[in-house]
Scaffold this active site. Sequence first.
Site, mmCIF file in Angstrom:
data_model
loop_
_atom_site.group_PDB
_atom_site.id
_atom_site.type_symbol
_atom_site.label_atom_id
_atom_site.label_comp_id
_atom_site.label_asym_id
_atom_site.label_seq_id
_atom_site.Cartn_x
_atom_site.Cartn_y
_atom_site.Cartn_z
ATOM 1 N N ASP A 16 0.836 -1.158 0.250
ATOM 2 C CA ASP A 16 0.147 -0.147 -0.158
ATOM 3 C C ASP A 16 1.042 1.124 0.067
ATOM 4 O OD1 ASP A 16 -2.233 1.702 0.481
ATOM 5 O OD2 ASP A 16 -1.735 1.855 2.503
ATOM 6 N N ASP A 18 0.063 4.887 1.068
ATOM 7 C CA ASP A 18 -0.635 6.074 2.215
ATOM 8 C C ASP A 18 -0.287 5.200 3.398
ATOM 9 O OD1 ASP A 18 -0.814 8.171 0.270
ATOM 10 O OD2 ASP A 18 -2.607 7.319 0.046
#
Length: 251
Positions: A16, A18
Amino acid sequence: MKELGLPPEILACLFDLDGVVTKTAAVHAAAWKETFNAFLREREGAGYRPFDPVADYDEYVDGRPRADGVRTFLASRGIELPEGSPDDPPDAPTVNGLGNRKNQLVLKKIRTEGVEAYDGTLRYIEAVRAAGLKTAIVSSSANTLDVLRSIDAEHLFDVRIDGVVARERGLPGKPHPDTFLAAAHDLGVEAKQAAVFEDALAGMDAGRSGHFGYVVGVDRAGQTDALYAHGADVVVKDLAELLTAAPGGAA
């Protein structure tokens, strides 16, 4: 892959953006807070119940595509808006309009405050690639490429599945596993041969429902128990911990 803290069958790592690679989760939470509070104030007046940038963010918007985040949070307050269209202006009273208002704020904050990467994550990704494993960035953000370029990290990923690609391919976002599954497919591996690295509860759900070989929770907000409850095989504060860890826990 003991030196990477991964089971031996893992051939690819899906990260991922953020909160895992970049320190932008707090920026997103602040933008959601500003967006929703302005909307709720306009709709309900001074007595409105504010958006909680921790509880509401974690439960309803973190890791989800923008429109899904708007829809899910508003549903928790019993509010339903017209969908509108992706090019709605930020002041449009629609799901897409509200999402675009939030994105406008995020871009402004990123331009004024800049983007920082987690050094431990970058070291880990470099070790992963040095060991011959494939890598992908998997994010609901439509700004992923710009963010990666801003931290000079585009070259660290063989595949990018982000908000732009998901829209082009019609992939539902997290907590559905489709974006992670697409990344594994593009890397030429099966889900059971891929590890997912996420800080969001929706990402944990995606990792679990996609039957990936290993799911690593990154606890940036004191939610270790919740990450385990949502499907993490191991939870760390920083990915660099895995460089001296055996599968199943940090050293």
